[in-house]
Design a protein around this motif. Sequence first.
Motif, mmCIF file in Angstrom:
data_model
loop_
_atom_site.group_PDB
_atom_site.id
_atom_site.type_symbol
_atom_site.label_atom_id
_atom_site.label_comp_id
_atom_site.label_asym_id
_atom_site.label_seq_id
_atom_site.Cartn_x
_atom_site.Cartn_y
_atom_site.Cartn_z
ATOM 1 N N SER A 21 0.834 -1.184 0.000
ATOM 2 C CA SER A 21 0.000 0.000 0.000
ATOM 3 C C SER A 21 0.872 1.238 0.000
ATOM 4 O O SER A 21 2.006 1.229 0.470
ATOM 5 N N CYS A 22 0.330 2.305 -0.518
ATOM 6 C CA CYS A 22 1.029 3.578 -0.592
ATOM 7 C C CYS A 22 0.046 4.676 -0.249
ATOM 8 O O CYS A 22 -0.932 4.882 -0.974
ATOM 9 N N VAL A 23 0.305 5.352 0.854
ATOM 10 C CA VAL A 23 -0.525 6.465 1.280
ATOM 11 C C VAL A 23 0.195 7.758 0.936
ATOM 12 O O VAL A 23 1.347 7.947 1.323
ATOM 13 N N ALA A 24 -0.475 8.613 0.221
ATOM 14 C CA ALA A 24 0.133 9.857 -0.225
ATOM 15 C C ALA A 24 -0.525 11.054 0.440
ATOM 16 O O ALA A 24 -1.752 11.120 0.558
ATOM 17 N N SER A 25 0.296 11.981 0.882
ATOM 18 C CA SER A 25 -0.186 13.223 1.445
ATOM 19 C C SER A 25 0.163 14.364 0.506
ATOM 20 O O SER A 25 1.087 14.263 -0.305
ATOM 21 N N GLY A 26 -0.573 15.441 0.628
ATOM 22 C CA GLY A 26 -0.337 16.583 -0.230
ATOM 23 C C GLY A 26 -1.379 16.689 -1.325
ATOM 24 O O GLY A 26 -2.393 16.006 -1.316
ATOM 25 N N ALA A 27 -1.105 17.535 -2.277
ATOM 26 C CA ALA A 27 -2.040 17.820 -3.360
ATOM 27 C C ALA A 27 -1.915 16.791 -4.473
ATOM 28 O O ALA A 27 -1.426 17.082 -5.568
ATOM 29 N N ILE A 28 -2.374 15.574 -4.195
ATOM 30 C CA ILE A 28 -2.233 14.505 -5.174
ATOM 31 C C ILE A 28 -3.295 14.561 -6.263
ATOM 32 O O ILE A 28 -3.191 13.827 -7.245
ATOM 33 N N TYR A 29 -4.289 15.411 -6.096
ATOM 34 C CA TYR A 29 -5.347 15.483 -7.094
ATOM 35 C C TYR A 29 -4.822 15.920 -8.450
ATOM 36 O O TYR A 29 -5.442 15.666 -9.476
ATOM 37 N N SER A 70 -4.523 -0.994 -7.952
ATOM 38 C CA SER A 70 -5.822 -0.374 -7.731
ATOM 39 C C SER A 70 -5.639 0.904 -6.928
ATOM 40 O O SER A 70 -4.583 1.146 -6.341
ATOM 41 N N GLN A 71 -6.681 1.718 -6.908
ATOM 42 C CA GLN A 71 -6.626 3.017 -6.254
ATOM 43 C C GLN A 71 -7.868 3.225 -5.413
ATOM 44 O O GLN A 71 -8.989 3.051 -5.884
ATOM 45 N N ASP A 72 -7.665 3.595 -4.157
ATOM 46 C CA ASP A 72 -8.752 4.001 -3.285
ATOM 47 C C ASP A 72 -8.701 5.520 -3.216
ATOM 48 O O ASP A 72 -7.946 6.093 -2.433
ATOM 49 N N ASN A 73 -9.497 6.163 -4.038
ATOM 50 C CA ASN A 73 -9.442 7.614 -4.138
ATOM 51 C C ASN A 73 -9.839 8.308 -2.838
ATOM 52 O O ASN A 73 -9.275 9.350 -2.489
ATOM 53 N N ALA A 74 -10.800 7.748 -2.131
ATOM 54 C CA ALA A 74 -11.262 8.364 -0.893
ATOM 55 C C ALA A 74 -10.172 8.412 0.166
ATOM 56 O O ALA A 74 -10.124 9.340 0.979
ATOM 57 N N LYS A 75 -9.298 7.420 0.169
ATOM 58 C CA LYS A 75 -8.236 7.345 1.165
ATOM 59 C C LYS A 75 -6.866 7.743 0.619
ATOM 60 O O LYS A 75 -5.867 7.640 1.333
ATOM 61 N N ASN A 76 -6.825 8.184 -0.614
ATOM 62 C CA ASN A 76 -5.558 8.542 -1.256
ATOM 63 C C ASN A 76 -4.533 7.417 -1.126
ATOM 64 O O ASN A 76 -3.366 7.651 -0.797
#
Length: 126
Positions: A21-29, A70-76
Amino acid sequence: QVQPVESGGGSVQAGGSLRLSCVASGAIYSSNCRGWFRQSPGKEREGVADIHSDGSTNYANPVKGRFTISQDNAKNTLLLQMSSLKAEDSAMYYCAYGRRGLVDGTTSPVCFYNYWGQGTQVTVSS
C-alpha cells in the motif's frame, strides 16, 4: 508537494502473496499518473504497474496476470496486490506519482513521475 509512503513489504515463500500500500499526502489530485516501480541489486529501476486518471492500467510483462494495481481515491491510497510470487520478484518496491505529458513528435501521452516514496522491501524465497 506530494509525499508517498509505502508499506506492506516483507518476506514470503515462493507462490505466496503480499499486498503493498502507498498512502500519499499533499495535493495529489493534480497527479494523474500513479504507479509502482521496483529495483533489485545489479538492475536498473523498472516499472511494475501504473494507473491513470481515466482508470486505465498498464503492467510490465513479468507481472501480468499475477499483480493487480488499484486506487482508493477516498483514502488517497495506491495498492499493489501481488500473487504467485517468484524469487525474481524480490526487490525494493517504490510507489510514485506524476503527470501525463506529451513527448515531442508524439500524440500519445506518457507518464512523468516526480514524487517517490522511500520504498518497501519484498523478499521472496524459493
